[in-house]
Design a protein around this motif. Structure first.
Motif, PDB file in Angstrom:
ATOM      1  N   ASN A 144      56.577  24.084 -17.815  1.00 19.46           N
ATOM      2  CA  ASN A 144      56.810  25.260 -16.974  1.00 19.46           C
ATOM      3  C   ASN A 144      55.706  26.300 -17.083  1.00 19.46           C
ATOM      4  OD1 ASN A 144      59.738  25.190 -15.684  1.00 19.46           O
ATOM      5  ND2 ASN A 144      59.901  24.266 -17.722  1.00 19.46           N
ATOM      6  N   GLU A 145      54.571  25.915 -17.659  1.00 24.83           N
ATOM      7  CA  GLU A 145      53.469  26.871 -17.819  1.00 24.83           C
ATOM      8  C   GLU A 145      52.958  27.350 -16.461  1.00 24.83           C
ATOM      9  OE1 GLU A 145      49.145  27.237 -20.102  1.00 24.83           O
ATOM     10  OE2 GLU A 145      50.327  25.394 -20.231  1.00 24.83           O
ATOM     11  N   THR A 146      52.808  26.429 -15.526  1.00 25.48           N
ATOM     12  CA  THR A 146      52.408  26.777 -14.159  1.00 25.48           C
ATOM     13  C   THR A 146      53.570  26.476 -13.232  1.00 25.48           C
ATOM     14  OG1 THR A 146      50.094  26.230 -14.614  1.00 25.48           O
ATOM     15  CG2 THR A 146      50.774  26.370 -12.304  1.00 25.48           C
ATOM     16  N   PRO A 147      54.155  27.489 -12.616  1.00 28.48           N
ATOM     17  CA  PRO A 147      55.335  27.236 -11.781  1.00 28.48           C
ATOM     18  C   PRO A 147      54.985  26.456 -10.522  1.00 28.48           C
ATOM     19  CG  PRO A 147      54.605  29.501 -11.522  1.00 28.48           C
ATOM     20  CD  PRO A 147      53.774  28.907 -12.633  1.00 28.48           C
ATOM     21  N   VAL A 148      55.869  25.543 -10.153  1.00 31.69           N
ATOM     22  CA  VAL A 148      55.698  24.798  -8.913  1.00 31.69           C
ATOM     23  C   VAL A 148      56.390  25.529  -7.769  1.00 31.69           C
ATOM     24  CG1 VAL A 148      56.089  22.591  -7.748  1.00 31.69           C
ATOM     25  CG2 VAL A 148      55.549  22.636 -10.199  1.00 31.69           C
ATOM     26  N   PHE A 149      57.592  26.045  -8.047  1.00 28.56           N
ATOM     27  CA  PHE A 149      58.360  26.791  -7.050  1.00 28.56           C
ATOM     28  C   PHE A 149      58.798  28.126  -7.648  1.00 28.56           C
ATOM     29  CE2 PHE A 149      59.192  22.253  -6.290  1.00 28.56           C
ATOM     30  CZ  PHE A 149      58.765  22.134  -4.972  1.00 28.56           C
ATOM     31  N   SER A 150      58.787  29.161  -6.823  1.00 32.19           N
ATOM     32  CA  SER A 150      59.273  30.465  -7.260  1.00 32.19           C
ATOM     33  C   SER A 150      59.820  31.216  -6.047  1.00 32.19           C
ATOM     34  CB  SER A 150      58.165  31.283  -7.936  1.00 32.19           C
ATOM     35  OG  SER A 150      57.080  31.487  -7.045  1.00 32.19           O
ATOM     36  N   ILE A 151      60.562  32.293  -6.328  1.00 26.17           N
ATOM     37  CA  ILE A 151      61.069  33.148  -5.259  1.00 26.17           C
ATOM     38  C   ILE A 151      59.958  34.100  -4.843  1.00 26.17           C
ATOM     39  CG2 ILE A 151      62.831  34.821  -4.593  1.00 26.17           C
ATOM     40  CD1 ILE A 151      63.994  32.107  -5.198  1.00 26.17           C
ATOM     41  N   GLN A 152      59.618  34.097  -3.567  1.00 27.46           N
ATOM     42  CA  GLN A 152      58.535  34.945  -3.068  1.00 27.46           C
ATOM     43  C   GLN A 152      59.046  36.312  -2.629  1.00 27.46           C
ATOM     44  OE1 GLN A 152      56.654  34.047   0.828  1.00 27.46           O
ATOM     45  NE2 GLN A 152      54.731  33.911  -0.338  1.00 27.46           N
ATOM     46  N   LYS A 153      60.095  36.331  -1.823  1.00 21.08           N
ATOM     47  CA  LYS A 153      60.700  37.594  -1.391  1.00 21.08           C
ATOM     48  C   LYS A 153      62.114  37.345  -0.896  1.00 21.08           C
ATOM     49  CE  LYS A 153      58.805  37.437   3.331  1.00 21.08           C
ATOM     50  NZ  LYS A 153      57.992  38.162   4.351  1.00 21.08           N
ATOM     51  N   ILE A 154      62.884  38.434  -0.839  1.00 19.08           N
ATOM     52  CA  ILE A 154      64.276  38.378  -0.385  1.00 19.08           C
ATOM     53  C   ILE A 154      64.481  39.472   0.655  1.00 19.08           C
ATOM     54  CG2 ILE A 154      66.701  38.536  -1.070  1.00 19.08           C
ATOM     55  CD1 ILE A 154      65.814  37.773  -3.914  1.00 19.08           C
ATOM     56  N   ASP A 198      73.503  39.308   5.466  1.00 18.68           N
ATOM     57  CA  ASP A 198      72.685  38.113   5.674  1.00 18.68           C
ATOM     58  C   ASP A 198      71.491  38.149   4.737  1.00 18.68           C
ATOM     59  OD1 ASP A 198      74.420  37.362   7.660  1.00 18.68           O
ATOM     60  OD2 ASP A 198      73.175  38.125   9.297  1.00 18.68           O
ATOM     61  N   LEU A 199      71.206  37.001   4.116  1.00 17.41           N
ATOM     62  CA  LEU A 199      70.112  36.901   3.152  1.00 17.41           C
ATOM     63  C   LEU A 199      69.090  35.884   3.629  1.00 17.41           C
ATOM     64  CD1 LEU A 199      72.923  37.319   1.377  1.00 17.41           C
ATOM     65  CD2 LEU A 199      71.380  36.974  -0.523  1.00 17.41           C
ATOM     66  N   SER A 200      67.816  36.240   3.499  1.00 13.51           N
ATOM     67  CA  SER A 200      66.722  35.296   3.690  1.00 13.51           C
ATOM     68  C   SER A 200      65.943  35.235   2.385  1.00 13.51           C
ATOM     69  CB  SER A 200      65.791  35.730   4.835  1.00 13.51           C
ATOM     70  OG  SER A 200      66.396  35.526   6.084  1.00 13.51           O
ATOM     71  N   ILE A 201      65.902  34.043   1.801  1.00  8.71           N
ATOM     72  CA  ILE A 201      65.221  33.847   0.523  1.00  8.71           C
ATOM     73  C   ILE A 201      64.002  32.960   0.769  1.00  8.71           C
ATOM     74  CG2 ILE A 201      65.440  32.987  -1.838  1.00  8.71           C
ATOM     75  CD1 ILE A 201      68.496  33.365  -1.509  1.00  8.71           C
ATOM     76  N   TYR A 202      62.810  33.523   0.576  1.00  8.03           N
ATOM     77  CA  TYR A 202      61.561  32.800   0.818  1.00  8.03           C
ATOM     78  C   TYR A 202      61.049  32.203  -0.495  1.00  8.03           C
ATOM     79  CZ  TYR A 202      61.354  35.022   5.425  1.00  8.03           C
ATOM     80  OH  TYR A 202      61.631  35.434   6.701  1.00  8.03           O
ATOM     81  N   LEU A 203      60.630  30.947  -0.432  1.00  8.22           N
ATOM     82  CA  LEU A 203      60.101  30.267  -1.607  1.00  8.22           C
ATOM     83  C   LEU A 203      58.576  30.185  -1.537  1.00  8.22           C
ATOM     84  CD1 LEU A 203      62.560  27.250  -2.069  1.00  8.22           C
ATOM     85  CD2 LEU A 203      62.814  29.640  -2.789  1.00  8.22           C
ATOM     86  N   LYS A 235      62.646  42.789  -0.602  1.00  9.40           N
ATOM     87  CA  LYS A 235      62.209  42.839  -1.992  1.00  9.40           C
ATOM     88  C   LYS A 235      61.175  41.746  -2.225  1.00  9.40           C
ATOM     89  CE  LYS A 235      63.850  42.597  -6.775  1.00  9.40           C
ATOM     90  NZ  LYS A 235      65.025  42.443  -7.668  1.00  9.40           N
ATOM     91  N   THR A 236      59.951  42.165  -2.540  1.00 10.79           N
ATOM     92  CA  THR A 236      58.916  41.210  -2.914  1.00 10.79           C
ATOM     93  C   THR A 236      59.013  40.971  -4.409  1.00 10.79           C
ATOM     94  OG1 THR A 236      57.459  41.984  -1.141  1.00 10.79           O
ATOM     95  CG2 THR A 236      56.450  40.716  -2.931  1.00 10.79           C
ATOM     96  N   THR A 237      59.087  39.725  -4.792  1.00 11.76           N
ATOM     97  CA  THR A 237      59.359  39.392  -6.188  1.00 11.76           C
ATOM     98  C   THR A 237      58.086  38.935  -6.889  1.00 11.76           C
ATOM     99  OG1 THR A 237      59.944  37.155  -5.544  1.00 11.76           O
ATOM    100  CG2 THR A 237      61.729  38.754  -5.672  1.00 11.76           C
ATOM    101  N   SER A 238      58.029  39.196  -8.180  1.00 10.30           N
ATOM    102  CA  SER A 238      56.923  38.718  -9.007  1.00 10.30           C
ATOM    103  C   SER A 238      57.398  38.676 -10.448  1.00 10.30           C
ATOM    104  CB  SER A 238      55.695  39.639  -8.883  1.00 10.30           C
ATOM    105  OG  SER A 238      56.011  40.943  -9.332  1.00 10.30           O
ATOM    106  N   GLY A 239      56.753  37.845 -11.242  1.00  5.76           N
ATOM    107  CA  GLY A 239      57.124  37.747 -12.651  1.00  5.76           C
ATOM    108  C   GLY A 239      57.819  36.433 -12.963  1.00  5.76           C
ATOM    109  N   ASN A 240      57.869  36.134 -14.252  1.00  5.66           N
ATOM    110  CA  ASN A 240      58.432  34.868 -14.692  1.00  5.66           C
ATOM    111  C   ASN A 240      59.913  34.725 -14.364  1.00  5.66           C
ATOM    112  OD1 ASN A 240      55.958  34.160 -15.751  1.00  5.66           O
ATOM    113  ND2 ASN A 240      56.432  34.866 -17.823  1.00  5.66           N
ATOM    114  N   GLU A 241      60.614  35.848 -14.221  1.00  5.55           N
ATOM    115  CA  GLU A 241      62.058  35.749 -13.975  1.00  5.55           C
ATOM    116  C   GLU A 241      62.392  35.180 -12.605  1.00  5.55           C
ATOM    117  OE1 GLU A 241      61.026  40.164 -13.163  1.00  5.55           O
ATOM    118  OE2 GLU A 241      60.314  38.481 -14.365  1.00  5.55           O
ATOM    119  N   TYR A 242      61.384  35.046 -11.727  1.00  6.68           N
ATOM    120  CA  TYR A 242      61.611  34.490 -10.389  1.00  6.68           C
ATOM    121  C   TYR A 242      61.095  33.058 -10.252  1.00  6.68           C
ATOM    122  CZ  TYR A 242      62.826  39.269  -9.204  1.00  6.68           C
ATOM    123  OH  TYR A 242      63.428  40.507  -9.180  1.00  6.68           O
TER     124      TYR A 242
END
Length: 278
Positions: free
Chosen positions: A54-64, A91-96, A264-271
């Motif tokens: 998991n050192e380099t993420p393949v998928f993450s949450i980009q924005k909500i 309504d939610l839109s979750i971008y990967l 919400k633009t997301t960043s960080g390991n928690e996403y």
């Protein structure tokens, strides 16, 4: 000093007893000393392997993106506003993001399977009937009835070609293999207030978020938290998971504007999506 001699009458029995004692001692050693040490070593090695994977993420949450409003369903005869059921929806839109491991599309960063489970919805007061399910992206921001997902799980159809895109029914859960569209979900809290009647001196009712204020519904009481897990399988059959926790406070925008729209633009390991290690 008198010398004492021990004489074993039954050598076979004594040998059997020694074997049993040795076996018992071995079991005690394995259980209390060797096994815990081995378990700790395996656990440490597994944690190192998980960290490396998991050192380099393949998928993450980009924005909500989150749109919230409300609606009033008129059940009265002749639409007389004497028997209204009030509901709140979001309504939610979750971008990967699948570009961190590679800027090109590969078997690693494209999606073969996608599903959502472990859905839990909580709010301060138990008002209404809550549900979360897939929502057609073309209906984003509009009130639409949704149903409980079967077995509390949402399975997405994965689209990989343009013809599939053109012929697809987007009323069914849909996602593109290259992550170019968002995961679209709808939250609905039905029957927050039932049998609501508009007073005689009021001739209209707002069929949006303002109706919550008109019906004296405390927004803090129906604010909510969503918990669910997004599961991904890529074309290498590697498995990834992300545990979403989303707090949705319903602010005064609903009562003033009739809706609330936030991004919400997301960043960080928690996403990051967590890659499972077998």
């Amino acid at each position: 000093m008198k010398k004492i001699n021990f004489k074993i009458k039954n050598v076979k029995l004594a040998f059997a007893i020694l074997i049993i004692l040795a076996f018992v001692l071995f079991l005690l050693y394995y259980h209390f000393i060797f096994s815990p040490t081995l378990t700790k070593s395996k656990f440490a090695n597994q944690m190192i392997e998980i960290s490396d994977e998991n050192e380099t993420p393949v998928f993450s949450i980009q924005k909500i993106l989150l749109y919230s409003s409300a609606n009033a369903i008129d059940h009265s005869e002749n639409q007389s506003l004497k028997d209204l059921s009030i509901c709140q929806y979001s309504d939610l839109s979750i971008y990967l993001d699948n570009s961190q491991s590679s800027s090109e599309l590969t078997d690693e960063n494209t999606i073969k399977e996608l599903y959502i489970d472990n859905i839990v919805m909580t709010s301060p007061l138990d008002k209404g009937s809550k549900m979360l399910n897939y929502k057609n992206p073309f209906h984003f921001g509009k009130y639409k009835e949704i149903e409980y997902p079967i077995h509390n799980r949402i399975d997405f159809k994965i689209i990989s070609t343009n013809p599939e895109n053109e012929n697809n029914n987007y009323d069914e859960p849909t996602f593109y293999t290259d992550c170019s569209n968002p995961i679209t979900l709808g939250y609905l809290n039905k029957d927050i207030l039932t049998n609501y009647s508009v007073s005689e001196d009021v001739k209209t009712v707002s069929f949006n978020g303002k109706v919550l204020k008109e019906a004296n519904i405390n927004l803090d009481d129906i604010s909510y938290t969503l918990n669910f897990t997004i599961h991904i399988v890529n074309h290498l059959n590697q498995k990834f998971a992300y545990n979403m926790k989303l707090d949705v406070p319903l602010g005064e925008d609903l009562g003033t504007n009739g809706y609330s729209y936030k991004g919400k633009t997301t960043s960080g390991n928690e996403y990051r999506f967590f890659k499972e290690v077998n």
